[in-house]
Design a protein around this motif. Sequence first.
Motif, mmCIF file in Angstrom:
data_model
loop_
_atom_site.group_PDB
_atom_site.id
_atom_site.type_symbol
_atom_site.label_atom_id
_atom_site.label_comp_id
_atom_site.label_asym_id
_atom_site.label_seq_id
_atom_site.Cartn_x
_atom_site.Cartn_y
_atom_site.Cartn_z
ATOM 1 N N ILE A 15 0.977 -1.146 -0.050
ATOM 2 C CA ILE A 15 -0.002 -0.064 0.084
ATOM 3 C C ILE A 15 0.994 1.120 -0.052
ATOM 4 O O ILE A 15 2.101 1.183 0.120
ATOM 5 C CB ILE A 15 -0.850 0.155 1.208
ATOM 6 C CG1 ILE A 15 -0.129 0.362 2.447
ATOM 7 C CG2 ILE A 15 -1.710 -1.278 1.037
ATOM 8 C CD1 ILE A 15 -1.047 0.225 3.899
ATOM 9 N N ASP A 27 6.645 5.907 -6.601
ATOM 10 C CA ASP A 27 5.830 5.362 -5.691
ATOM 11 C C ASP A 27 6.542 4.941 -4.439
ATOM 12 O O ASP A 27 7.898 4.998 -4.388
ATOM 13 C CB ASP A 27 5.648 3.812 -6.347
ATOM 14 C CG ASP A 27 6.786 2.776 -6.242
ATOM 15 O OD1 ASP A 27 7.843 3.380 -6.949
ATOM 16 O OD2 ASP A 27 6.757 1.651 -5.506
ATOM 17 N N SER A 29 6.031 2.791 -0.979
ATOM 18 C CA SER A 29 4.992 1.726 -0.662
ATOM 19 C C SER A 29 5.749 0.864 0.559
ATOM 20 O O SER A 29 6.812 0.844 0.888
ATOM 21 C CB SER A 29 4.739 0.707 -1.810
ATOM 22 O OG SER A 29 5.991 0.236 -2.439
ATOM 23 N N VAL A 76 -2.815 3.684 -2.930
ATOM 24 C CA VAL A 76 -3.158 2.296 -3.084
ATOM 25 C C VAL A 76 -3.397 1.858 -1.616
ATOM 26 O O VAL A 76 -2.900 1.972 -0.778
ATOM 27 C CB VAL A 76 -1.993 1.307 -3.657
ATOM 28 C CG1 VAL A 76 -2.204 -0.247 -3.457
ATOM 29 C CG2 VAL A 76 -1.657 1.700 -5.175
ATOM 30 N N GLY A 85 -6.693 -5.169 -3.897
ATOM 31 C CA GLY A 85 -5.839 -3.809 -4.037
ATOM 32 C C GLY A 85 -6.679 -3.056 -4.425
ATOM 33 O O GLY A 85 -7.433 -3.258 -5.406
ATOM 34 N N VAL A 87 -6.472 0.809 -6.356
ATOM 35 C CA VAL A 87 -5.761 1.814 -6.985
ATOM 36 C C VAL A 87 -6.669 3.096 -6.820
ATOM 37 O O VAL A 87 -7.550 3.289 -7.962
ATOM 38 C CB VAL A 87 -5.122 1.555 -8.322
ATOM 39 C CG1 VAL A 87 -4.429 2.775 -9.060
ATOM 40 C CG2 VAL A 87 -4.178 0.463 -8.275
ATOM 41 N N HIS A 89 -7.337 6.970 -7.837
ATOM 42 C CA HIS A 89 -6.585 7.687 -9.052
ATOM 43 C C HIS A 89 -7.658 8.899 -9.359
ATOM 44 O O HIS A 89 -8.918 8.976 -9.076
ATOM 45 C CB HIS A 89 -6.488 6.905 -10.295
ATOM 46 C CG HIS A 89 -7.404 6.434 -10.833
ATOM 47 N ND1 HIS A 89 -8.146 7.079 -11.917
ATOM 48 C CD2 HIS A 89 -7.928 5.131 -10.702
ATOM 49 C CE1 HIS A 89 -9.043 6.209 -12.242
ATOM 50 N NE2 HIS A 89 -9.027 5.084 -11.604
ATOM 51 N N GLN A 98 -2.632 2.610 -14.511
ATOM 52 C CA GLN A 98 -3.184 2.008 -13.518
ATOM 53 C C GLN A 98 -2.743 0.528 -13.149
ATOM 54 O O GLN A 98 -2.397 0.326 -12.160
ATOM 55 C CB GLN A 98 -4.691 1.919 -13.414
ATOM 56 C CG GLN A 98 -5.398 3.116 -13.377
ATOM 57 C CD GLN A 98 -6.816 3.334 -14.017
ATOM 58 O OE1 GLN A 98 -7.613 2.244 -14.057
ATOM 59 N NE2 GLN A 98 -7.527 4.404 -14.096
ATOM 60 N N ALA A 102 -0.479 -0.934 -10.194
ATOM 61 C CA ALA A 102 -0.794 -2.250 -9.664
ATOM 62 C C ALA A 102 0.539 -3.174 -9.405
ATOM 63 O O ALA A 102 0.724 -3.671 -8.467
ATOM 64 C CB ALA A 102 -1.930 -2.756 -10.288
ATOM 65 N N PHE A 105 2.718 -2.042 -6.949
ATOM 66 C CA PHE A 105 2.466 -2.487 -5.633
ATOM 67 C C PHE A 105 2.002 -3.957 -5.371
ATOM 68 O O PHE A 105 1.521 -4.298 -4.471
ATOM 69 C CB PHE A 105 1.211 -1.600 -5.184
ATOM 70 C CG PHE A 105 1.812 -0.109 -4.918
ATOM 71 C CD1 PHE A 105 1.556 0.433 -3.800
ATOM 72 C CD2 PHE A 105 1.880 0.770 -5.909
ATOM 73 C CE1 PHE A 105 2.141 1.831 -3.220
ATOM 74 C CE2 PHE A 105 2.155 2.259 -5.765
ATOM 75 C CZ PHE A 105 2.286 2.592 -4.333
ATOM 76 N N LEU A 107 0.016 -6.114 -6.739
ATOM 77 C CA LEU A 107 -1.273 -6.335 -6.538
ATOM 78 C C LEU A 107 -1.644 -7.404 -7.838
ATOM 79 O O LEU A 107 -1.518 -7.125 -8.975
ATOM 80 C CB LEU A 107 -2.275 -5.235 -6.740
ATOM 81 C CG LEU A 107 -1.913 -4.143 -5.888
ATOM 82 C CD1 LEU A 107 -2.834 -2.896 -6.236
ATOM 83 C CD2 LEU A 107 -2.083 -4.122 -4.364
ATOM 84 N N TRP A 110 -6.889 -6.807 -7.894
ATOM 85 C CA TRP A 110 -7.031 -5.251 -7.752
ATOM 86 C C TRP A 110 -8.226 -4.766 -8.709
ATOM 87 O O TRP A 110 -8.463 -5.322 -9.567
ATOM 88 C CB TRP A 110 -5.903 -4.570 -8.002
ATOM 89 C CG TRP A 110 -5.383 -4.550 -9.595
ATOM 90 C CD1 TRP A 110 -4.614 -5.541 -10.194
ATOM 91 C CD2 TRP A 110 -5.387 -3.528 -10.452
ATOM 92 N NE1 TRP A 110 -4.330 -5.174 -11.486
ATOM 93 C CE2 TRP A 110 -4.834 -3.785 -11.624
ATOM 94 C CE3 TRP A 110 -6.046 -2.165 -10.337
ATOM 95 C CZ2 TRP A 110 -4.813 -3.480 -12.576
ATOM 96 C CZ3 TRP A 110 -6.100 -1.456 -11.494
ATOM 97 C CH2 TRP A 110 -5.546 -2.057 -12.677
#
Length: 132
Positions: A15, A27, A29, A76, A85, A87, A89, A98, A102, A105, A107, A110
Amino acid sequence: MKKKESTSIEHDPLIGIWWDDGGTIADFSHPYSVNSSNVAGRVDSNFAHVDLWRDAALRMKIDHRNEYFSVPRGRVLFDRRTRTGIVLHGNATNAERQKKIAELFRLTKWRAETDLHYSMGAEADRLFEDDD
């Protein structure tokens, strides 16, 4: 010999927050079990865009003196109930980006959700218009 399954958090979904200038996704995370809050089964990072903007701008090679909301961004989350998950946005993040978010992260399951908080351009301007 039976293959041992990993129980490490190294494979758990992550996340956090992100920015995407269209070329680079910056990112930030971490595993959903760390530095997080849980509201109605949705686990969210305690990271804040305003706090990490300087680092994000450096990664994207843009001037950090611009406002943190001048680049498309989002979050996320992780839904513990459905093990999915999410996302979050705005209007400037297409399906291809997207999917890349994902993947970053980790995922595997998701969905994407538009959040007006992350709107850009004219759509963001409309949020602040007076109805008077």
